[in-house]
Scaffold this active site. Structure first.
Site, short mmCIF file in Angstrom:
data_model
loop_
_atom_site.label_atom_id
_atom_site.label_comp_id
_atom_site.label_asym_id
_atom_site.label_seq_id
_atom_site.Cartn_x
_atom_site.Cartn_y
_atom_site.Cartn_z
N GLY A 73 59.27 -40.41 10.33
CA GLY A 73 58.53 -41.03 11.43
C GLY A 73 57.17 -41.58 11.00
O GLY A 73 56.31 -41.84 11.84
N THR A 74 57.01 -41.79 9.71
CA THR A 74 55.73 -42.27 9.17
C THR A 74 55.29 -43.59 9.81
O THR A 74 54.13 -43.73 10.22
CB THR A 74 55.90 -42.52 7.65
OG1 THR A 74 56.59 -41.42 7.07
CG2 THR A 74 54.57 -42.73 6.97
N THR A 75 56.22 -44.54 9.87
CA THR A 75 55.87 -45.88 10.36
C THR A 75 55.38 -45.79 11.81
O THR A 75 54.40 -46.44 12.20
CB THR A 75 57.10 -46.80 10.28
OG1 THR A 75 57.70 -46.64 9.00
CG2 THR A 75 56.73 -48.25 10.49
N HIS A 146 52.40 -39.45 1.20
CA HIS A 146 53.63 -38.66 1.21
C HIS A 146 53.48 -37.43 0.29
O HIS A 146 54.43 -36.69 0.09
CB HIS A 146 54.80 -39.50 0.66
CG HIS A 146 55.42 -40.44 1.65
ND1 HIS A 146 55.79 -40.08 2.91
CD2 HIS A 146 55.78 -41.76 1.53
CE1 HIS A 146 56.35 -41.13 3.53
NE2 HIS A 146 56.34 -42.15 2.72
N SER A 176 68.66 -40.70 7.64
CA SER A 176 67.75 -41.85 7.60
C SER A 176 67.49 -42.26 6.14
O SER A 176 67.49 -43.44 5.79
CB SER A 176 66.45 -41.49 8.31
OG SER A 176 65.61 -42.61 8.39
N ARG A 296 65.30 -48.69 12.13
CA ARG A 296 66.75 -48.65 12.28
C ARG A 296 67.07 -48.21 13.70
O ARG A 296 66.80 -48.93 14.63
CB ARG A 296 67.35 -47.72 11.20
CG ARG A 296 68.83 -47.92 10.94
CD ARG A 296 69.34 -46.96 9.86
NE ARG A 296 69.20 -45.57 10.22
CZ ARG A 296 70.13 -44.84 10.86
NH1 ARG A 296 71.28 -45.36 11.15
NH2 ARG A 296 69.90 -43.57 11.16
P1 PAP Z 1 59.00 -44.04 5.42
O1 PAP Z 1 58.95 -42.62 5.03
O2 PAP Z 1 59.71 -44.91 4.42
O3 PAP Z 1 57.67 -44.60 5.81
P2 PAP Z 1 59.65 -43.50 8.15
O4 PAP Z 1 58.92 -44.47 8.98
O5 PAP Z 1 59.06 -42.15 7.99
O6 PAP Z 1 59.93 -44.13 6.73
O7 PAP Z 1 61.11 -43.28 8.72
C1 PAP Z 1 61.94 -44.29 9.18
C2 PAP Z 1 62.61 -43.75 10.41
O8 PAP Z 1 61.72 -43.83 11.53
C3 PAP Z 1 63.84 -44.56 10.80
O9 PAP Z 1 64.72 -43.63 11.42
P3 PAP Z 1 66.31 -43.83 11.49
O10 PAP Z 1 66.77 -44.20 10.12
O11 PAP Z 1 66.86 -42.52 11.95
O12 PAP Z 1 66.52 -44.90 12.49
C4 PAP Z 1 63.26 -45.54 11.78
O13 PAP Z 1 64.22 -46.14 12.64
C5 PAP Z 1 62.28 -44.66 12.53
N1 PAP Z 1 61.22 -45.44 13.17
C6 PAP Z 1 60.51 -46.46 12.66
N2 PAP Z 1 59.64 -46.93 13.55
C7 PAP Z 1 59.80 -46.19 14.67
C8 PAP Z 1 59.19 -46.23 15.98
N3 PAP Z 1 58.27 -47.09 16.27
N4 PAP Z 1 59.61 -45.32 16.89
C9 PAP Z 1 60.57 -44.41 16.58
N5 PAP Z 1 61.19 -44.33 15.38
C10 PAP Z 1 60.81 -45.23 14.44
#
Ligand code: PAP
Length: 330
Positions: A73-75, A146, A176, A296
């Site tokens: 959930g970093t983003t 991270h 994910s 995603r």
């Molecule tokens: P990172 O570690 O590469 O930065 P990160 O953002 O932590 O990635 O994780 C991506 C996950 O957060 C994706 O989950 P999924 O594969 O289960 O779908 C992505 O869809 C989800 N994600 C990104 N942005 C959001 C948002 N705004 N709200 C909720 N979930 C999100």
């Protein structure tokens, strides 16, 4: 590639600069070498910046460090924190410089990973960053890492600088991660066998792994020093978005006075909206990582579509062993 980080990244001490060849090495997904440093696995190019960060970074009391292992959930946390820090309704906001939440939505101009850089991976940034993290004369920083808690710089650990950590259910994190690495390491190829991806995850042999050790370190620190480290669960952010975002804002000293601002922030940072923004549909803020790959489904329990009962049990077994004795449940 324009590399804005190298110009100011200090050279680590030679003592710290252990040759990669001396570190344990493993092959990740039959695609790339990763190395074990300080008990965790890293892509090799990230180790020097991590060492430099640990030995040189001077945190200020009003700096904020977001932290997470991958795909938790970093983003989302980056986008939310950016909006929180621009909340002009907060009584703590500097009114001489009233900005910016309502007037300008930074999320439409760049991917959240540009606005809130991940310290050790800025070497992969395709654009000059807005901040120089080693410039202590600049305004306070909102940064992300991270890296595991143990290797954070002392100035982060022992100043008043706050840390917000986001964690996620291990099975959803694993799925994910599987989707993400299929996209960036195997474009146009069949997915990597899930059974083998589960093996890597359970063994902790993946970028920033072990996932379980990473999460538990921050969890313990957040129990010891709740004023210093806030531990946020992705699932709670989904189920009680308003409550959780308000708590984060309060923790960061930027409480919302107006409830409609919380709604606005949640809308701005929603997956549906971010995913649909032009700036996230194309381009790569990190080299060879399409911006679109950060968005995603964002569903809780998506793992049920993929994991067999045996795989589920393998992950559950480690969770029970690593997390539950410390009162951590997902
Ligand atoms: P990172 O570690 O590469 O930065 P990160 O953002 O932590 O990635 O994780 C991506 C996950 O957060 C994706 O989950 P999924 O594969 O289960 O779908 C992505 O869809 C989800 N994600 C990104 N942005 C959001 C948002 N705004 N709200 C909720 N979930 C999100």
């Amino acid at each position: 590639m324009k590399n804005s980080f190298n110009s100011s990244t200090p050279t680590p001490n030679n003592d710290d600069d252990k040759s990669l060849n001396e570190l344990p090495k493993a092959r990740f997904w039959e695609a790339m070498d990763i190395f074990q440093w300080e008990g965790y696995w890293f892509e090799p190019n990230l180790i020097k910046p991590a060492i430099a960060f640990r030995s040189t970074f001077q945190a200020r009391d009003d700096d904020i460090l977001l932290a997470s292992t991958m795909k938790t959930g970093t983003t989302w946390l980056k986008a939310l924190s950016l909006c929180i820090m621009q909340n002009k309704s907060s009584p703590h906001q500097n009114h001489e410089n009233p900005n910016k939440l309502h007037d300008h939505d930074f999320l439409t101009t760049e991917n959240p990973h540009f606005h809130v850089p991940t310290i050790e991976s800025t070497i992969y940034s395709t654009k000059a960053l807005m901040v120089d993290i080693y410039d202590t004369s600049s305004p306070s920083h909102l940064l992300h890492t991270h890296l595991p808690y143990a290797v954070l710089p002392n100035s982060v650990k022992y100043s008043a600088c706050k840390i917000v950590y986001i964690a996620r259910n291990p099975k959803d994190t694993l799925i994910s991660m599987w989707h993400f690495f299929n996209k960036v390491l195997r474009p146009g190829q069949d997915p990597f066998p899930l059974e083998k991806a589960v093996d890597c995850f359970c063994a902790g042999v993946h970028q920033y792994g072990s996932f379980f050790n990473h999460v538990i370190e921050y969890w313990k620190e957040s129990r010891k020093r709740p004023h210093k480290v806030m531990f946020v669960k992705y699932e709670e952010l989904k189920s009680d978005s308003k409550g959780q975002v308000s708590k984060i804002a309060k923790f960061l000293g930027r409480p919302f006075e107006d409830e409609s601002d919380v709604d606005e922030v949640l809308w701005r940072c929603s997956l549906e909206r971010l995913k649909g923004l032009e700036v996230n549909k194309s381009g790569s803020i990190l080299l060879n990582v399409p911006n679109s790959s950060f968005f995603r489904k964002g569903e809780v329990g998506d793992w049920k579509t993929y994991l067999t009962p045996e795989m589920e049990e393998r992950v559950n077994e480690i969770s029970r062993h690593k997390f539950e004795p410390f009162g951590l449940f997902f």
